[in-house]
Design an enzyme around this catalytic site. Structure first.
Site, PDB file in Angstrom:
ATOM      1  N   GLU A  47       0.929  -1.077   0.155  1.00  0.00           N
ATOM      2  CA  GLU A  47       0.006  -0.107   0.060  1.00  0.00           C
ATOM      3  C   GLU A  47       0.855   1.158   0.033  1.00  0.00           C
ATOM      4  O   GLU A  47       1.725   1.305   0.640  1.00  0.00           O
ATOM      5  CB  GLU A  47      -0.818   0.247   1.216  1.00  0.00           C
ATOM      6  CG  GLU A  47      -1.664   1.132   1.636  1.00  0.00           C
ATOM      7  CD  GLU A  47      -2.216   1.421   2.980  1.00  0.00           C
ATOM      8  OE1 GLU A  47      -1.490   1.018   3.900  1.00  0.00           O
ATOM      9  OE2 GLU A  47      -3.444   1.634   3.244  1.00  0.00           O
ATOM     10  N   LYS A 124      -9.692   1.941  -1.760  1.00  0.00           N
ATOM     11  CA  LYS A 124      -9.888   1.414  -0.474  1.00  0.00           C
ATOM     12  C   LYS A 124     -10.978   1.750   0.076  1.00  0.00           C
ATOM     13  O   LYS A 124     -11.464   3.041   0.206  1.00  0.00           O
ATOM     14  CB  LYS A 124      -8.620   1.932   0.427  1.00  0.00           C
ATOM     15  CG  LYS A 124      -8.416   1.176   1.821  1.00  0.00           C
ATOM     16  CD  LYS A 124      -7.247   1.739   2.520  1.00  0.00           C
ATOM     17  CE  LYS A 124      -7.084   1.252   3.861  1.00  0.00           C
ATOM     18  NZ  LYS A 124      -5.857   1.741   4.603  1.00  0.00           N
ATOM     19  N   CYS A 169      -4.826  -2.878   2.819  1.00  0.00           N
ATOM     20  CA  CYS A 169      -4.456  -2.809   4.535  1.00  0.00           C
ATOM     21  C   CYS A 169      -5.681  -3.132   5.227  1.00  0.00           C
ATOM     22  O   CYS A 169      -5.848  -4.248   5.517  1.00  0.00           O
ATOM     23  CB  CYS A 169      -4.043  -1.496   4.603  1.00  0.00           C
ATOM     24  SG  CYS A 169      -3.220  -1.280   6.181  1.00  0.00           S
TER      25      CYS A 169
END
Lengths: 307, 307
Positions: A47, A124, A169
């Site tokens: 990430e 995300k 993440c």
């Protein structure tokens, strides 16, 4: 049957706040070259792999913030990585901060094929942390300030001979995220993370960070019968320790390969995408065993339990 | 703050096909007495704890099948267990096969308080196995033949000073099940299981049964920030080996206590229900971090991925 995909995790050690993009891109290319020399056709980077993990700082100047973001991909600075992919015949997954033309900011990842072309993008969805300044913390976690939640859903891409989904993440802690991708047919889920060892709100769990990291990814792999590859930005970055533990996890939930340093490190693994069937055609045969008619609360917006 | 609940797992060793209810109930009472003598206020028994795991046999005679089911709870044969609970001031969770007055069959569990009264009931939703006779298997797994899917949803009960949900065996492999209970406020999830070591469709995973058992329950605990207590019927029962590994899992996902035999065994643990907040008010704060508006597929009936 077997459908082999040789891949590699490309864990990154720390990136300093003043480390310029070209230097970072050179590190990425070195890892790509090492992975390709070992036969990898796909390399997974972490990430926000082009800069330091900047959400640890409270910033107010828009120009200072936007300097961490990419306005185009590839850009002049990142193009050498794409060219290396095409030259080596080795694709990659890369996380970066995206400033869209309409001014929105996302924590984004892309999938780039062996010709160096972008074939998939994910933004995300599960942004952790907070949006306000919390000076009591030794460092901030301002993803809710600097990013908007992803607006692309949980897409799955036909690429590298299989069906690939991406997470980023904190997404990896949420079983809903893996399940959404598996229901859309994902056979391989790739993701990167920047995870501080120290979690200021509940420091008594700091010693469990590695356990929680692997627990979530191993359960996500097994309960969805898919491969999961998780790659860290690791080591002590600007005074903040980030966990390592990059790994390749089989559909059985077993860790097939893992990094053993907290720095730049390539770990190679050849995976068989057809092993997805071992789990998903049997114990987790969704058509046979899921009971979506009983899961109503899962999608109920605004529903929160009393505490 | 602390909200302590002293509890115990009461793992059972094998129950023979010809072992009569009164003998089994005597075993349960002995375990209840042992647990109570160590201070437990709640004892968790396994799934289908009153008989052998009969779905391993193909049966056609309704009378033969129904002999494994309870038509009332408590019955004359099971009443001594309820009386023992009231006498000892120690409640319990018990799994059994339920034949409802309307003729429907369920794989059921109840929660009984310290006065010996039933305060909650759950009927298993994720029935594993198959409904047809598959003679190639060394033993059958006919839960889809002998039971109907539970029709009570995923209820949570105020009891024992907290909020308690129940799952049964295969339910524990499904992240949706834990999440439904956590969204309804569960702080403690109790469950029993009968899990053969050998899984005939994919025997190459037999050595992973214990790993998968704990992986799912540990992830379910951590990702929902709740206590999970899983209790086995274990050992070699009618020639079929059942895994053991009964355990108490903290909201951190850590195994707090576990059985270390494959027979009748009490394991005591005092748990603090207030530890739920460590996880659920922070990293898994549902109100802050879940994105139900993006989870549409999870509840879409009839949606199945291409394989």
């Amino acid at each position: 049957m077997t459908r082999l995909l040789p891949l590699a995790t490309a864990q990154l050690g720390p990136i300093a706040r003043d480390e310029a993009r070209p230097a970072v891109v050179r590190r990425l290319i070195a890892l790509l070259e090492e992975a390709a020399s070992r036969g990898a056709g796909l390399v997974i980077f972490p990430e926000l792999a082009l800069t330091t993990f900047f959400p640890r700082w409270w910033m107010e100047d828009p120009a200072e913030i936007d300097a961490f973001f990419e306005t185009e991909m590839p850009s002049a600075e990142t193009r050498p990585l794409f060219e290396a992919a095409a030259r080596l015949g080795c694709g990659f997954h890369l996380g970066y901060a995206e400033l869209a033309p309409d001014g929105r900011h996302f924590n984004t990842a892309i999938l780039v094929d062996r010709d160096g072309r972008i074939v998939g993008k994910y933004r995300k969805i599960h942004l952790p942390g907070h949006a306000d300044h919390q000076p009591w913390r030794p460092f901030q976690h301002l993803e809710k300030r600097y990013f908007q939640p992803g607006d692309l859903g949980f897409p799955v891409f036909e690429a590298f001979g299989g069906r690939i989904g991406m997470l980023i993440c904190n997404d990896r802690r949420w079983p809903e995220a893996y399940r959404m991708l598996a229901l859309a047919g994902a056979e391989l889920i790739v993701l990167g993370y920047n995870t501080p060892r120290h979690y200021p709100p509940v420091p008594e769990h700091d010693h469990l960070q590695d356990f929680h990291n692997h627990l979530c990814m191993q359960a996500g792999a097994y309960q969805n019968g898919c491969w999961v590859v998780g790659v860290a930005k690791a080591g002590v970055e600007e005074g903040c320790e980030l966990i390592a533990g990059s790994c390749v996890i089989a559909p059985t939930g077993e860790i097939r390969a893992r990094a053993t340093t907290a720095g730049d490190e390539v770990v190679f693994a050849e995976i068989d995408l057809d092993r997805v069937r071992e789990i998903r055609a049997h114990i987790f045969d969704f058509a046979q065993h899921r009971r979506p008619e009983t899961y109503g609360l899962l999608t109920e917006a605004g529903f929160h339990p009393t505490m």
